[in-house]
Design an enzyme around this catalytic site. Structure first.
Site, PDB file in Angstrom:
ATOM      1  N   CYS A  99       0.801  -1.129  -0.127  1.00 56.80           N
ATOM      2  CA  CYS A  99      -0.110   0.073   0.012  1.00 56.80           C
ATOM      3  C   CYS A  99       0.921   1.265  -0.057  1.00 56.80           C
ATOM      4  O   CYS A  99       2.149   1.162   0.429  1.00 56.80           O
ATOM      5  CB  CYS A  99      -0.946  -0.123   1.245  1.00 56.80           C
ATOM      6  SG  CYS A  99      -1.911   1.586   1.138  1.00 56.80           S
ATOM      7  N   ASP A 133       0.796   3.772   1.647  1.00 61.47           N
ATOM      8  CA  ASP A 133       0.675   4.332   3.158  1.00 61.47           C
ATOM      9  C   ASP A 133       2.125   4.301   3.708  1.00 61.47           C
ATOM     10  O   ASP A 133       2.930   3.333   3.523  1.00 61.47           O
ATOM     11  CB  ASP A 133      -0.154   3.435   4.117  1.00 61.47           C
ATOM     12  CG  ASP A 133      -0.450   3.710   5.367  1.00 61.47           C
ATOM     13  OD1 ASP A 133       0.763   4.065   5.912  1.00 61.47           O
ATOM     14  OD2 ASP A 133      -1.415   4.106   5.707  1.00 61.47           O
ATOM     15  N   HIS A 145      -2.348  -3.897   4.798  1.00 61.66           N
ATOM     16  CA  HIS A 145      -2.035  -3.748   5.954  1.00 61.66           C
ATOM     17  C   HIS A 145      -3.210  -3.383   6.982  1.00 61.66           C
ATOM     18  O   HIS A 145      -4.367  -3.516   6.297  1.00 61.66           O
ATOM     19  CB  HIS A 145      -1.004  -2.401   6.072  1.00 61.66           C
ATOM     20  CG  HIS A 145      -1.917  -1.169   5.748  1.00 61.66           C
ATOM     21  ND1 HIS A 145      -2.032  -0.347   6.547  1.00 61.66           N
ATOM     22  CD2 HIS A 145      -1.899  -0.690   4.395  1.00 61.66           C
ATOM     23  CE1 HIS A 145      -2.713   0.992   6.076  1.00 61.66           C
ATOM     24  NE2 HIS A 145      -2.702   0.635   4.786  1.00 61.66           N
ATOM     25  N   CYS A 178      -6.178   0.350   6.805  1.00 62.55           N
ATOM     26  CA  CYS A 178      -5.941   1.072   5.240  1.00 62.55           C
ATOM     27  C   CYS A 178      -7.263   1.953   5.103  1.00 62.55           C
ATOM     28  O   CYS A 178      -8.153   1.549   4.984  1.00 62.55           O
ATOM     29  CB  CYS A 178      -5.910  -0.227   4.406  1.00 62.55           C
ATOM     30  SG  CYS A 178      -5.410   0.679   2.608  1.00 62.55           S
TER      31      CYS A 178
END
Length: 532
Positions: A192, A194, A260, A271
């Protein structure tokens, strides 16, 4: 045990990191290649009762107040990675204290010279002089100065990374050989976007970044067409150049997704792209993986030439949740191997017994009989991750203090292999703003929430790497930077107008070890950024 998942300064920076060789493996820690063995349960410890399902554990005593290390932990690698992380993040953390000091100096005689000397001493950078002029009359534009300090610190960090290779990520020979011995010729990973997953390759999985293709995407929802194009490129190289191996070698392209979740705050710190729903995140990741395999099969009639792997990352502890595929590539979302459990189950074992236990647990967590090459690879990833769990235990008591977002800037475009640290950067991998609009919106929402309440802007680095051996590639990369910058200023016009979003445009020749080439910045005296 079977786990059914619930729904719920220049080179000065690098001088601070001592050169440590890890356990006789040379300059870079090469993956250990465990033999595929029949599992044998460790012998009972004297005085303990043995019964089916009982795992014998002895908690080793703490040493000097520190928790005991796992027998498979690579202590030298942990020390080296900690030194690197501390050096880099501390350079970013010194920005705000510097700005506070500058506010107290602005009315003093010789302010510009004093400010530059302080910036050199604190961050190893020089500030744009036009941002310091007339400060005694107009005051300091702290928003622009903050962005300037961050951009300069980033460029210094990136140039040092490429010049010194502090993570030894370009030493790929050992891992490539190991990967091929497992039956794969390339590992393509999509975490991801992130920032809490930005360290997934070099820290969580302990793999050389130069050997792994990483393309981050919001929600780990990778572009299927782009991945098919990469698969075609790799297979073509195997047929024409025998790179990384010849086309007749019985290996496959391995596509991996890392979604995640948060073990401490599952409904709030998961997420954002999936509403902090880890079940939805895992399902979407698997769906995208299957779509990739189907696309290859439909277009080239050789779906068997790709392998799939789905993993979840607990962003609080860095423990992995691995959905082990069977020999047919099937993965069960309700069945996963938790490296946190493995850590505790093997903490008191010998290294050899721990490796046998890991191999057996990997096999047991597949829905049906697994491919032994995949078992071998996953077992190695589990072993690597155990070192990371000890890393987090030693540094943070087992869980990160910044359980939510704490990114310093957003990286937009293509490149950023130097970003290998947790919560440093939010990625928006894209070629046009239109195709990456969702990632950009998520990133601006996150960075805006972190910075805007304190009067700080969203710093955005727009970056496109290019192959210098291709005629005109540099010019096209620069043009693309300017196009993305123009589109971003239109999409986020209110933030740009209010000085709450600043951009730095850079390109880099990825065929060399050269650093970044600056194209333009919204902090330039004209204030036009990449516009012409």
């Amino acid at each position: 045990m079977l786990t059914r998942r619930r729904s719920h300064r220049d080179s000065l920076i690098w001088a601070t990191a001592p050169t440590v060789h890890s356990r006789g493996r040379g300059r870079a820690p090469a993956p250990h290649t465990p033999a595929v063995q029949t599992f044998h349960r460790p012998e009972p410890v004297q005085g303990q009762e043995s019964h089916p399902g009982h795992v014998h554990r002895i908690t080793p005593p703490a040493h000097n107040g520190q928790p005991p290390l796992h027998p498979l932990t690579d202590k030298a690698a942990n020390h080296r990675l900690q030194a690197y992380e501390t050096a880099v993040k501390s350079s970013f953390d010194r920005i705000l204290p510097l700005l506070r000091e500058l506010t107290g100096l602005r009315r003093e005689k010789g302010f510009i010279a004093k400010a530059q000397a302080l910036a050199e001493q604190t961050l190893g950078i020089r500030l744009p002089e036009h941002l310091l002029e007339d400060a005694w009359i107009k005051g300091l534009d702290m928003s622009r100065l903050h962005a300037a300090c961050l951009f300069e610190t980033y460029c210094r960090m990136a140039d040092g990374f490429f010049a010194h290779d502090p993570l030894k990520g370009h030493d790929t020979r050992a891992f490539n050989a190991f990967l091929q011995s497992c039956g794969f010729h390339l590992m393509d990973v999509t975490p991801c976007a992130d920032g809490r997953l930005a360290h997934a390759i070099s820290y969580v999985l302990r793999l050389p970044f130069g050997a792994v293709r990483r393309r981050s995407s919001a929600g780990a929802l990778f572009d299927v067409e782009d991945t098919v194009s990469k698969w075609v490129e790799v297979e073509h190289a195997r047929y024409r150049a025998g790179t990384p191996n010849t086309a007749d070698a019985p290996t496959r392209y391995l596509k991996t997704v890392i979604y995640h979740f948060s073990s401490r705050h599952p409904s709030h710190e998961g997420c954002a792209a999936h509403g902090s729903d880890d079940t939805a995140a895992a399902g979407a990741g698997l769906e995208r993986l299957l779509a990739f395999r189907q696309a290859v099969e439909n277009g080239f009639c050789c779906g068997a030439s790709v392998a799939l792997l789905l993993m979840g990352l607990d962003t609080d502890t860095d423990a992995l949740r691995i959905h082990v595929p069977d020999a047919q590539g099937h993965m069960d979302l309700q069945l996963s191997l938790d490296t946190g459990d493995i850590y505790h189950q093997t903490l008191s074992m010998t290294p050899e017994a721990a490796r046998r236990y890991i191999l057996e647990q990997v096999r047991r967590h597949a829905p049906a009989a697994p491919d032994e090459g995949m078992v071998k690879l996953i077992a190695q990833l589990v072993e690597h991750n155990l070192s990371q769990l000890d890393y987090v235990r030693r540094r943070h008591g087992g869980a990160y203090p910044d359980q939510g977002h704490a990114e310093r800037f957003m990286g937009v475009g293509v490149g950023f292999e130097e970003i290998q640290l947790r919560n440093l950067t939010f990625f928006a991998c894209l070629r046009t703003v239109e195709e990456g609009a969702a990632d950009l919106d998520v990133g601006c929402r996150i960075l805006g929430g972190l910075n805007h309440p304190h009067g700080r802007p969203i710093p955005v680095v727009i970056r496109f790497d290019y192959h210098g051996q291709v005629p005109g590639a540099r010019e096209r990369a620069i043009t693309r930077c300017r196009q993305v910058d123009r589109a971003m200023t239109e999409r986020f016009a209110p933030q740009v107008r209010d000085g709450l979003l600043h951009r730095l445009l850079v390109v880099r020749d990825c065929d060399t070890r050269a650093g970044l080439e600056r194209v333009a910045s919204s902090l330039d005296p004209t204030g036009q950024g990449g516009h012409r």
